[in-house]
Design an enzyme around this catalytic site. Structure first.
Site, PDB file in Angstrom:
ATOM      1  N   CYS A   5       3.729 -13.452  18.532  1.00  0.00           N
ATOM      2  CA  CYS A   5       2.764 -13.655  17.307  1.00  0.00           C
ATOM      3  C   CYS A   5       2.695 -15.129  17.265  1.00  0.00           C
ATOM      4  O   CYS A   5       3.762 -15.942  17.346  1.00  0.00           O
ATOM      5  CB  CYS A   5       3.575 -13.025  16.193  1.00  0.00           C
ATOM      6  SG  CYS A   5       2.568 -13.597  14.721  1.00  0.00           S
ATOM      7  N   CYS A  13       4.448 -18.067   9.534  1.00  0.00           N
ATOM      8  CA  CYS A  13       5.142 -16.995   9.052  1.00  0.00           C
ATOM      9  C   CYS A  13       6.303 -16.811   9.740  1.00  0.00           C
ATOM     10  O   CYS A  13       6.320 -16.552  10.896  1.00  0.00           O
ATOM     11  CB  CYS A  13       4.061 -15.871   8.971  1.00  0.00           C
ATOM     12  SG  CYS A  13       4.807 -14.241   8.570  1.00  0.00           S
ATOM     13  N   CYS A  16       9.076 -12.128  10.185  1.00  0.00           N
ATOM     14  CA  CYS A  16       9.800 -11.272  11.414  1.00  0.00           C
ATOM     15  C   CYS A  16      10.960 -12.147  12.106  1.00  0.00           C
ATOM     16  O   CYS A  16      10.665 -13.058  13.181  1.00  0.00           O
ATOM     17  CB  CYS A  16       8.765 -11.093  12.350  1.00  0.00           C
ATOM     18  SG  CYS A  16       7.710  -9.845  12.180  1.00  0.00           S
ATOM     19  N   CYS A  89      -2.250 -10.096  11.750  1.00  0.00           N
ATOM     20  CA  CYS A  89      -1.096 -10.039  11.869  1.00  0.00           C
ATOM     21  C   CYS A  89      -0.599  -8.650  12.992  1.00  0.00           C
ATOM     22  O   CYS A  89      -1.132  -7.687  12.662  1.00  0.00           O
ATOM     23  CB  CYS A  89      -0.420  -9.464  10.726  1.00  0.00           C
ATOM     24  SG  CYS A  89       1.396  -8.939  10.693  1.00  0.00           S
ATOM     25  N   GLN A 213       6.920   5.883   4.203  1.00  0.00           N
ATOM     26  CA  GLN A 213       7.584   4.754   5.047  1.00  0.00           C
ATOM     27  C   GLN A 213       6.497   4.126   5.662  1.00  0.00           C
ATOM     28  O   GLN A 213       5.407   4.560   5.985  1.00  0.00           O
ATOM     29  CB  GLN A 213       8.433   5.586   6.250  1.00  0.00           C
ATOM     30  CG  GLN A 213       9.635   6.448   5.385  1.00  0.00           C
ATOM     31  CD  GLN A 213      10.819   5.601   4.993  1.00  0.00           C
ATOM     32  OE1 GLN A 213      11.017   4.236   5.246  1.00  0.00           O
ATOM     33  NE2 GLN A 213      11.862   6.139   4.824  1.00  0.00           N
ATOM     34  N   TYR A 242      15.611  11.547  -4.529  1.00  0.00           N
ATOM     35  CA  TYR A 242      14.744  10.440  -4.366  1.00  0.00           C
ATOM     36  C   TYR A 242      13.622  11.066  -3.149  1.00  0.00           C
ATOM     37  O   TYR A 242      13.448  10.527  -2.306  1.00  0.00           O
ATOM     38  CB  TYR A 242      15.672   9.287  -3.709  1.00  0.00           C
ATOM     39  CG  TYR A 242      16.656   8.981  -4.649  1.00  0.00           C
ATOM     40  CD1 TYR A 242      16.815   8.060  -5.638  1.00  0.00           C
ATOM     41  CD2 TYR A 242      18.144   9.269  -4.317  1.00  0.00           C
ATOM     42  CE1 TYR A 242      17.824   7.744  -6.454  1.00  0.00           C
ATOM     43  CE2 TYR A 242      19.180   9.180  -5.006  1.00  0.00           C
ATOM     44  CZ  TYR A 242      18.964   8.291  -6.016  1.00  0.00           C
ATOM     45  OH  TYR A 242      20.128   7.899  -6.976  1.00  0.00           O
ATOM     46  N   GLU A 263      12.051  13.110  -8.005  1.00  0.00           N
ATOM     47  CA  GLU A 263      11.717  11.884  -7.722  1.00  0.00           C
ATOM     48  C   GLU A 263      11.344  11.268  -9.091  1.00  0.00           C
ATOM     49  O   GLU A 263      10.683  12.027 -10.007  1.00  0.00           O
ATOM     50  CB  GLU A 263      10.370  11.966  -6.707  1.00  0.00           C
ATOM     51  CG  GLU A 263       9.742  10.537  -6.824  1.00  0.00           C
ATOM     52  CD  GLU A 263      10.520   9.510  -6.306  1.00  0.00           C
ATOM     53  OE1 GLU A 263      10.291   8.344  -6.949  1.00  0.00           O
ATOM     54  OE2 GLU A 263      11.396   9.523  -5.540  1.00  0.00           O
ATOM     55  N   ASN A 308      17.842  10.076  -0.238  1.00  0.00           N
ATOM     56  CA  ASN A 308      17.095   8.933   0.416  1.00  0.00           C
ATOM     57  C   ASN A 308      16.658   7.825  -0.326  1.00  0.00           C
ATOM     58  O   ASN A 308      15.781   7.805  -0.942  1.00  0.00           O
ATOM     59  CB  ASN A 308      15.881   9.490   0.982  1.00  0.00           C
ATOM     60  CG  ASN A 308      14.929   8.561   1.868  1.00  0.00           C
ATOM     61  OD1 ASN A 308      15.368   7.552   2.264  1.00  0.00           O
ATOM     62  ND2 ASN A 308      13.721   8.735   1.997  1.00  0.00           N
ATOM     63  N   CYS A 335      18.272   2.792   4.149  1.00  0.00           N
ATOM     64  CA  CYS A 335      17.618   1.683   4.394  1.00  0.00           C
ATOM     65  C   CYS A 335      18.762   0.481   4.189  1.00  0.00           C
ATOM     66  O   CYS A 335      18.115  -0.835   4.294  1.00  0.00           O
ATOM     67  CB  CYS A 335      16.346   1.478   3.739  1.00  0.00           C
ATOM     68  SG  CYS A 335      16.380   1.320   1.955  1.00  0.00           S
TER      69      CYS A 335
END
Length: 376
Positions: A5, A13, A16, A89, A213, A242, A263, A308, A335
């Site tokens: 990138c 930026c 990442c 991007c 996601q 969730y 949810e 989740n 996550c």
């Protein structure tokens, strides 16, 4: 040494943060990190991590809009507060990359002034673009007020003609001067209200304010693994807490199986309910509510609970209820392995027997981990 990138290389930026690591090194570091946190207790099988495409995987662009109506800048705010244009991007799916310059021109035609954070004037705060596996797009304009809505409507036919992949367009109103991405009110500008996300044999309806996601390929892998692991258990009653737009619940639906998804987002529940109806899944239902309060209010536990949660984890109250319940199996998709480890420590009678890292967020230190828990 150049990376993949030019924005990263030029220090414009650094989102990442791991882009200068080889992808093999990234996967190895993530596996090592989660094993350090969760350990390898007796009976736990660690399956190999699931790799993602390193670039061109992100199905959603969240662009801060700065500059002027004549020359809008779509990207991020740099350290000095000046906008950095990231419409090229390389993380985004190709359809998003192709659409962003067209959408920038549309902002100019509709004369929508970007919001000036320092001066507290202007209208357009964010541009949110989601691409489905079919190549269709959902476009959302986050505005300070309704003032530009008439102009957006006026020029919308031209945008749809120029960019026929656009299926859903809406305005989100976020009038407050604070670091909140979007507000509560959504104004739909197109006849279509949902984007269809076809993953893992499912057709999931996504409304503007619903969460999905950001890595479609890894979402498909996640639902496929859940379906496979749970299939070996054959539970008759499943709770998906969730549940979002219902990915796990719909993936686990089966003959004579009763599945309930819970949810807090009413928009997500509406999306999930529509998906279940379209698939003619009569044994699946969804309810809007707080997952913990809902579970604690039930008279009897199911055969399997899927959780989740957001990054904060399920918390001590729900973990305590699961520990004291008679639920035989729990499928936990996380996550944030740190809060996962904390939650697992609060549920010692539910021992992990199967775990796998899925690289939902390449080039960063984040990932998804799926863990199957079995009551000892």
């Amino acid at each position: 040494m150049p990376t993949l990138c030019h924005h990263f290389d030029a220090d414009r930026c650094r989102s990442c943060g791991w882009l200068d690591l080889s992808y093999a090194a990234q996967l190895a570091a993530k596996q090592e990190s989660v094993v350090d946190l969760l350990g390898s207790p007796a009976g736990l099988t660690w399956e190999p991590p699931v790799a993602s495409p390193q670039l061109g995987f992100r199905n959603k662009a969240k662009m801060v809009v700065t500059g002027t109506a004549e020359e809008p800048v779509l990207g991020i705010l740099g350290p000095s507060g000046v906008g950095v244009d990231l419409r090229d991007c390389p993380l985004h799916l190709p359809g998003i990359q192709a659409a962003l310059p067209v959408l920038a021109d549309f902002v100019t035609r509709a004369a929508v002034a970007p919001y000036d954070l320092a001066a507290r004037r202007g209208e357009l705060k964010h541009l949110l673009v989601t691409e489905s596996p079919d190549g269709e797009l959902m476009v959302r304009f986050v505005l300070r007020s309704q003032e530009p809505v008439a102009r957006l409507r006026k020029h919308l036919p031209g945008l749809l003609a120029e960019l026929p992949s656009v299926a859903v367009v809406s305005v989100n109103l976020q009038p407050e001067h604070k670091a909140v991405l979007e507000g509560d009110r959504e104004i739909l500008l197109t006849e279509r209200a949902t984007l269809t996300m076809r993953v893992a044999g499912l057709a999931l309806h996504l409304r503007p304010q619903s969460f999905f996601q950001t890595n479609t390929a890894m979402a498909a892998e996640l639902y496929d693994r859940a379906r496979s692991w749970v299939g070996e258990l054959a539970p008759a009653r499943v709770w998906d807490l969730y549940c979002g737009v219902g990915g796990f619940a719909l993936a686990l639906a089966g003959t004579a199986r009763e599945v309930t998804g819970v949810e807090v987002s009413a928009e997500a529940v509406a999306s999930a309910t529509q998906s279940a109806a379209d698939a003619d899944l009569g044994g699946v239902r969804f309810e809007a509510g707080d997952a913990t309060a809902w579970a604690l209010g039930r008279a009897a536990p199911p055969d399997l609970v899927v959780v989740n949660p957001p990054r904060r984890g399920i918390g001590p109250e729900l973990a305590g209820w699961l520990e004291g319940s008679e639920v035989p199996d729990v499928l936990y998709s996380s996550c944030n392995a740190q809060t996962l480890a904390r939650d697992l420590a609060a549920m010692p009678s539910l021992r992990p027997v199967r775990a796998q890292v899925l690289d939902m967020f390449p080039n960063t230190d984040h990932y998804e981990v799926l863990v199957l828990l079995e009551r000892s």
